[in-house]
Design an enzyme around this catalytic site. Structure first.
Site, PDB file in Angstrom:
ATOM      1  N   GLU A 187       9.037  16.640  14.823  1.00 10.31           N
ATOM      2  CA  GLU A 187       9.839  16.261  13.833  1.00 10.31           C
ATOM      3  C   GLU A 187       8.825  16.990  12.609  1.00 10.31           C
ATOM      4  O   GLU A 187       7.464  17.353  13.010  1.00 10.31           O
ATOM      5  CB  GLU A 187       9.054  14.806  12.846  1.00 10.31           C
ATOM      6  N   CYS A 246      13.093  10.719   7.608  1.00 11.59           N
ATOM      7  CA  CYS A 246      13.241  10.543   8.637  1.00 11.59           C
ATOM      8  C   CYS A 246      14.270  10.723   9.948  1.00 11.59           C
ATOM      9  O   CYS A 246      14.501  11.358  10.607  1.00 11.59           O
ATOM     10  CB  CYS A 246      13.174   9.004   8.412  1.00 11.59           C
ATOM     11  N   GLU A 295       9.543   1.045  10.988  1.00 10.24           N
ATOM     12  CA  GLU A 295      10.036   2.230  11.186  1.00 10.24           C
ATOM     13  C   GLU A 295       9.685   3.850  11.091  1.00 10.24           C
ATOM     14  O   GLU A 295       8.698   3.856   9.922  1.00 10.24           O
ATOM     15  CB  GLU A 295      10.970   1.286  10.035  1.00 10.24           C
ATOM     16  N   LYS A 329       0.744  -1.222   0.206  1.00  6.74           N
ATOM     17  CA  LYS A 329      -0.084   0.109   0.195  1.00  6.74           C
ATOM     18  C   LYS A 329       1.111   1.160  -0.276  1.00  6.74           C
ATOM     19  O   LYS A 329       1.555   1.829   0.649  1.00  6.74           O
ATOM     20  CB  LYS A 329      -1.265   0.135   1.216  1.00  6.74           C
TER      21      LYS A 329
END
Ligand code: NAD
Length: 481
Positions: free
Chosen positions: A381, A282, A248, A174
Site C-alpha cells: 500500500e 484504504c 479495519e 484517540k
C-alpha cells in the site's frame, strides 16, 4: 481552533487541562504552515478519559435504545448544520480537496449517524428462546477505545462511534495527530446535543497515546482503523489481554476491466475509484488490471484523465488532487516511485512533483507500467497518487491477479455485462466490490479480508456481549420489551 495552541482535551463533558505539557504541531499540508497545536496526551490523560467513560457506562448502557437513537439523530442534525465548517477544518489539517471533504466529513457522517440511529431504534436487547429455555440478552461491552487515522476522519469516526453508542457503549476517541481538531469539535458538539458527560471523550496525541489507550485497564474493547502494521501491534496487545478488537486495516485493491468494459465509464470513474483523496484512501483501486488486447488503450485513457486533472490548492473547486498529508508521506511515495523505476517499471505519466508549486506536499498523479507482480508497487500500500496497470488474459486470470495480494478490502469491476461483472466480484477475495464505479450506501457492511481487517462483524453486533438466563418456567413473561 485554527491559530490556537490547545492544552485541553474533551473529557467527561468538558474541556479539561491535559496532564501532558507536550504538544502536537499541526501543519497545513498545502502551505506547510503551522495552523495549531494540540495536547500530546500521556497515560494520565488516557486514564482520566477512560475513567470518565467507565463511570458513564452503566447509566448509558441502561438507556432505552430509542433514547440513544434520538441523540444520534440530534448529532446528525448538528453535523448537518455545520458541514461546511467541519469540512474546511479537516481540509486545513489533511489537505483533502474541499468538494470531497464536504462528502466524507459532512454528508457521509450525517448519513451514518442517521443509519445507526435507525439501527438503535430497531435493537431489542432481550428475547425469549423456547428451544434454549430462557432469555437471550445482548449487553453493551462497556468502554470502547476508538483509534482512527486522518484520511477521512469524520466518516471513520461516525462508523465507529455510531455503532458503539447505539449498542450502549461509551467511547474514548484517540484521533490521528494530524486531525486532532475536528474530533475535539465533534465531542463538544455531541455534548451540546445532550450526550451525557463521559459518554464521548477525546484524548489527542500520537502513536504512544494510542498504545496507552489499548493498554488501559478501563477499556473493554478496542475499535481500530489504520495501517496493517499498527493493527498487528494492537492485535498482539489485545491478544495478550484477551480484549475484543475490531480492526479495519490497509488495502491494495484492484480495478478489473473486462474485455467489454466501457472505457468512457471507466474514465469518468477513474479518479474516484483508483485515486480518491490523492490516493490516500484504504479502498483505492491502485492496481488497474486491463485486458491484454486493450492494454495500450487503457493506459492511454488513464494517462489522458490524469494529464487533464488539476493538482493544487484543495480549496480551489476546480482541483482534483490536493497535497499528501505530510512531508513524511510524500517522501514515502517518492521512494516507491524511485524503487519501481530502479526495478524496471516505466513511468507512463507523472512521477515527480508538479513543476510550478513552491510549497505544499504535492506529487503528480503517476501511472506505472512494465510492472512485475513481485514489485513493491504492485504488492504494498503506497497511500499516494500512484497506479500500476497490468495485463490479464481473461476473466479467470483477472481474478487470479486481483487475488494475488495479502490485502482484501475494496475492488471494482468494469463491464457492460453486469452479470459477468458480479461473477468476477463473487470470486474476488475482498470485503467490498463496486460494479462500474457504483457507490455504497450508509448501511453497507465494511469488512476486510486477509490483512485488511480482523473481527469484522459489521455494526452493532461487535459491541455486544451475549448473556443467557435459563428460567424455563418464568422467563417468557419477564422478557424486557
Ligand atoms: P496508522 O496506523 O499509522 O495510524 C492510525 C491511527 O492509529 C492513528 O491515530 C495513530 O496515532 C494510531 N496508532 C498508530 N500506531 C499505533 C499503535 N501501535 N498503537 C495504538 N495506536 C496507534 O495509519 P495512518 O498512516 O495514519 O493511516 C493510513 C492507514 O489507515 C492506511 O493503511 C489505510 O489503508 C488505513 N485505513 C483503513 C481504513 C479501513 O476502513 N480499512 C480506513 C482508512 C484508513
Amino acid at each position: 481552533m485554527i491559530g490556537r495552541r490547545l492544552r485541553s482535551m474533551f473529557v467527561d463533558g468538558e474541556w479539561r487541562a491535559a496532564h501532558s505539557r507536550a504538544q502536537i504541531e499541526l501543519i497545513d499540508p498545502s502551505t506547510e504552515r503551522w495552523i495549531a497545536g494540540a495536547a500530546d496526551g500521556d497515560t494520565h490523560d488516557v486514564a482520566a478519559a477512560a475513567s470518565a467513560a467507565r463511570a458513564a457506562a452503566p447509566d448509558w448502557g441502561r438507556t432505552a435504545p430509542e433514547e440513544r437513537a434520538a441523540l444520534l439523530d440530534a448529532l446528525a442534525d448538528a453535523v448537518d448544520k455545520r458541514q461546511d465548517e467541519i469540512a474546511r477544518l479537516v481540509t486545513a489539517q489533511n489537505g483533502t480537496v474541499l468538494s470531497r471533504s464536504r462528502r466524507t466529513n459532512g454528508t457521509r457522517p450525517v448519513a451514518l449517524y442517521r443509519h445507526f440511529a435507525d439501527v438503535a431504534r430497531s435493537f431489542h436487547p432481550e428475547r425469549y428462546d423456547g428451544e434454549a429455555q430462557g432469555i437471550i440478552r445482548r449487553e453493551p461491552l462497556g468502554v470502547v477505545g476508538i483509534i482512527v487515522p486522518w484520511n477521512a476522519p469524520q466518516s471513520l469516526l461516525a462508523n465507529k462511534i455510531g455503532p458503539a453508542l447505539a449498542a450502549g457503549c461509551t467511547a474514548v476517541i484517540k484521533p490521528a495527530a494530524e486531525t486532532s481538531l475536528d474530533a475535539l469539535l465533534l465531542a463538544q458538539m455531541a455534548s451540546a446535543e445532550g450526550f451525557p458527560p463521559g459518554v464521548i471523550n477525546v484524548v489527542t496525541g500520537g502513536r504512544r497515546t494510542g498504545a496507552a489507550l489499548v493498554d488501559c485497564n478501563d477499556v473493554d474493547m478496542v475499535s481500530f482503523t489504520g495501517s496493517t502494521s499498527a493493527g498487528r501491534q494492537i492485535a498482539a496487545r489485545c491478544g495478550h489481554m484477551l480484549r475484543p478488537l475490531l480492526a479495519e486495516l490497509g488495502g491494495k485493491s484492484a480495478a478489473v476491466l473486462l474485455d467489454d468494459a466501457d472505457l468512457d465509464v471507466f474514465a469518468a470513474k477513474l479518479i474516484a475509484t483508483c485515486l480518491p483523496n490523492t490516493g490516500q484512501v484504504c479502498y483505492a483501486c491502485t492496481r488497474i488490471i486491463a485486458p491484454r488486447a486493450l492494454f495500450d488503450d487503457v493506459v492511454d485513457v488513464v494517462t489522458h484523465v490524469l494529464s487533464q486533472a488539476r493538482v493544487g490548492d484543495p480549496l480551489d473547486p476546480g482541483v482534483d488532487f490536493g497535497p499528501l498529508v505530510s512531508e513524511a508521506q510524500r517522501r514515502r511515495v517518492e521512494q516507491y516511485i524511485a524503487t519501481a523505476r530502479a526495478d524496471g517499471a516505466t513511468v507512463a505519466f507523472g512521477g515527480d512533483r508538479p513543476p510550478d508549486t513552491t510549497a505544499g506536499y504535492y506529487v503528480q498523479p503517476t501511472v506505472l507500467v512494465d510492472v512485475d507482480r513481485s514489485m513493491p508497487v504492485f504488492r504494498e500500500e503506497i497511500f499516494g497518487p500512484v497506479v500500476v496497470v497490468v495485463a490479464h488474459d481473461g476473466d479467470d486470470d483477472a481474478v487470479t491477479i486481483a487475488n494475488d495480494s495479502s490485502y482484501g478490502l475494496g475492488g471494482a469491476v468494469f463491464s457492460r455485462d453486469h452479470g459477468r461483472a458480479i461473477e468476477v466480484a463473487r470470486h474476488t477475495q475482498t470485503g467490498g466490490m463496486s460494479i462500474n464505479g457504483a457507490d455504497r450506501g450508509a448501511s453497507a457492511p465494511f469488512y476486510g479480508y486477509k490483512d485488511s481487517g480482523l473481527g469484522g462483524v459489521p455494526g452493532l453486533e461487535a459491541h455486544l456481549a451475549y448473556k443467557f438466563i435459563a428460567d424455563a418456567a418464568n422467563a417468557k413473561r419477564n422478557v424486557r420489551a
